[in-house]
Design a protein around this motif. Structure first.
Motif, PDB file in Angstrom:
ATOM      1  N   PHE A  50      -6.299   5.338   3.960  1.00  0.00           N
ATOM      2  CA  PHE A  50      -6.621   4.250   3.058  1.00  0.00           C
ATOM      3  C   PHE A  50      -5.483   3.242   3.065  1.00  0.00           C
ATOM      4  CE2 PHE A  50      -6.036   2.273  -1.146  1.00  0.00           C
ATOM      5  CZ  PHE A  50      -7.178   1.493  -1.159  1.00  0.00           C
ATOM      6  N   ALA A  51      -5.798   2.015   3.436  1.00  0.00           N
ATOM      7  CA  ALA A  51      -4.830   0.909   3.408  1.00  0.00           C
ATOM      8  C   ALA A  51      -3.549   1.264   4.158  1.00  0.00           C
ATOM      9  CB  ALA A  51      -4.522   0.502   1.973  1.00  0.00           C
ATOM     10  N   GLY A  52      -3.698   1.962   5.299  1.00  0.00           N
ATOM     11  CA  GLY A  52      -2.542   2.313   6.108  1.00  0.00           C
ATOM     12  C   GLY A  52      -1.785   3.536   5.646  1.00  0.00           C
ATOM     13  N   LEU A  98      -9.748 -11.177   3.336  1.00  0.00           N
ATOM     14  CA  LEU A  98      -8.724 -10.129   3.218  1.00  0.00           C
ATOM     15  C   LEU A  98      -7.720 -10.224   4.369  1.00  0.00           C
ATOM     16  CD1 LEU A  98     -10.957  -7.058   2.214  1.00  0.00           C
ATOM     17  CD2 LEU A  98      -9.353  -8.271   0.733  1.00  0.00           C
ATOM     18  N   LYS A  99      -8.232 -10.420   5.571  1.00  0.00           N
ATOM     19  CA  LYS A  99      -7.344 -10.541   6.738  1.00  0.00           C
ATOM     20  C   LYS A  99      -6.463 -11.779   6.623  1.00  0.00           C
ATOM     21  CE  LYS A  99      -7.413 -10.627  11.798  1.00  0.00           C
ATOM     22  NZ  LYS A  99      -8.275 -10.585  13.016  1.00  0.00           N
ATOM     23  N   ASP A 106      -9.536  -2.170   3.629  1.00  0.00           N
ATOM     24  CA  ASP A 106     -10.171  -1.184   2.762  1.00  0.00           C
ATOM     25  C   ASP A 106     -10.450  -1.711   1.359  1.00  0.00           C
ATOM     26  OD1 ASP A 106     -10.443   0.845   4.621  1.00  0.00           O
ATOM     27  OD2 ASP A 106      -8.531   1.789   4.121  1.00  0.00           O
ATOM     28  N   PHE A 107      -9.827  -2.806   0.983  1.00  0.00           N
ATOM     29  CA  PHE A 107     -10.051  -3.322  -0.368  1.00  0.00           C
ATOM     30  C   PHE A 107     -11.400  -4.027  -0.509  1.00  0.00           C
ATOM     31  CE2 PHE A 107      -5.573  -2.418  -0.899  1.00  0.00           C
ATOM     32  CZ  PHE A 107      -5.555  -1.930  -2.205  1.00  0.00           C
ATOM     33  N   ALA A 111     -14.813  -4.294  -4.216  1.00  0.00           N
ATOM     34  CA  ALA A 111     -15.918  -5.111  -4.704  1.00  0.00           C
ATOM     35  C   ALA A 111     -17.174  -4.271  -4.929  1.00  0.00           C
ATOM     36  CB  ALA A 111     -16.213  -6.247  -3.725  1.00  0.00           C
ATOM     37  N   ILE A 112     -17.298  -3.174  -4.177  1.00  0.00           N
ATOM     38  CA  ILE A 112     -18.446  -2.286  -4.384  1.00  0.00           C
ATOM     39  C   ILE A 112     -18.316  -1.555  -5.709  1.00  0.00           C
ATOM     40  CG2 ILE A 112     -19.542  -0.155  -3.590  1.00  0.00           C
ATOM     41  CD1 ILE A 112     -19.228  -1.081  -0.754  1.00  0.00           C
ATOM     42  N   ILE A 113     -17.156  -0.961  -5.964  1.00  0.00           N
ATOM     43  CA  ILE A 113     -17.037  -0.162  -7.186  1.00  0.00           C
ATOM     44  C   ILE A 113     -16.925  -1.038  -8.426  1.00  0.00           C
ATOM     45  CG2 ILE A 113     -15.993   1.732  -5.892  1.00  0.00           C
ATOM     46  CD1 ILE A 113     -13.323   1.064  -7.241  1.00  0.00           C
TER      47      ILE A 113
END
Length: 309
Positions: A50-52, A98-99, A106-107, A111-113
């Motif tokens: 997750f996130a590296g 994000l990029k 992964d962030f 937005a989904i949750i």
């Protein structure tokens, strides 16, 4: 003989009831039996990225907390299917931003949750994909007034969410704790760790919502990245395609958005769908201000709907 017959009949019926497999006859088929079935999910991984960061999932507490969220997410079929459909439309733009902002990809699952990729409104007043409260939204440059609410502007609100995440990570120096801070606030995360003398989210006792928050995101990532393992087949779904759009800079007020949209060759329903941040039928642009409106691509066929053809 007359007294024996009822006794024999009762014995036969009782014997039939004791049979746990009930024969079924289907036309043209041999006898079949009813058997129990179960939904089988894959075992959780021993670790995940997750996130590296590699998260070790061999700890019993972590596995059970993640397992709970995976089960609750995967079994919410209608919500998850609709989310997969919307992700096909909105994730490309979110991933691009994000990029561009230097925030781990992964962030996008945040937005989904937060909103299930809907322009959701919470009971406490948070709105949009990223569920900004009014005070925080203004702090990160989103404008709100009687005519507009930029929390509902996907592009602007995603940039604002990225800035919040980067600010939080500058203080906490850990993307997992930064995720928790999106729910609890940076000060809340620090306060929890301070009085408990812990150094990480996974060692810290949190309130129920924050305690589940990171695991909800990890569950969304697991299922989204391997949907077939959980019984979802996006290749067989009618996924929502990204809108075919063009963007137009607006530097002057529009007193009637319905008339303005009609002049562009479509209607206000389309304008509001592509620009959900517009709240009324007009747009006031102050001196030196500029807005960008999202319009259908010139190649779109936007003939009025005719219900009788």
């Amino acid at each position: 003989m007359n007294n024996i017959f009822p006794f024999l009949l009762l014995t036969i019926l009782l014997a039939a009831c004791e049979n746990k497999q009930v024969p079924l006859r289907k036309s043209g088929h041999p006898k079949e039996t009813v058997t129990s079935t179960a939904v089988i999910f894959p075992n959780l991984p021993q670790s995940m990225e997750f996130a590296g960061t590699t998260i070790n999932l061999q700890d019993e507490d972590l596995r059970e907390r993640l397992d709970r969220e995976v089960l609750m997410t995967a079994y919410y079929q209608s919500g998850w299917v609709s989310c997969l459909k919307r992700a096909n439309r909105y994730f490309p733009e979110i991933e691009r931003i994000l990029k561009e902002e230097g925030v781990p990809d992964d962030f996008k699952y945040l937005a989904i949750i937060e909103s299930n990729l809907l322009q959701a409104v919470s009971p406490v007043g948070a709105q949009g994909f990223w569920q900004f409260m009014p005070e925080t939204a203004r702090l990160y440059g989103l404008e709100m007034n009687n005519e507009i609410d930029e929390r509902l502007d996907i592009e602007k609100s995603t940039h604002a969410a990225c800035r919040y995440l980067k600010d939080a990570n500058t203080v906490l120096k850990d993307w997992v704790m930064t995720t928790a801070a999106y729910n609890r606030g940076v000060g809340g995360v620090q306060e929890d760790m301070k009085w408990q003398e812990t150094e990480h989210y996974f060692d810290t006792y949190q309130n129920s919502e924050t305690g589940r928050y990171v695991f909800r995101l990890l569950a969304a990532k697991l299922i989204y990245e391997n949907p077939e393992a959980y019984g979802y087949y996006p290749s067989k779904m009618e996924l929502y395609e990204p809108f075919r759009i063009q963007k137009v800079a607006v530097e002057g007020s529009i007193p009637n958005l319905a008339d303005w949209a009609s002049d562009q060759g479509f209607n206000i329903k389309i304008l509001r769908k592509l620009n959900p941040w517009l709240k009324t039928t007009k747009l006031t642009v102050r001196e030196g201000q500029k807005f960008t409106l999202v319009l259908p691509s010139a190649s779109e066929n936007l003939k009025p709907y005719n219900a009788y053809n």
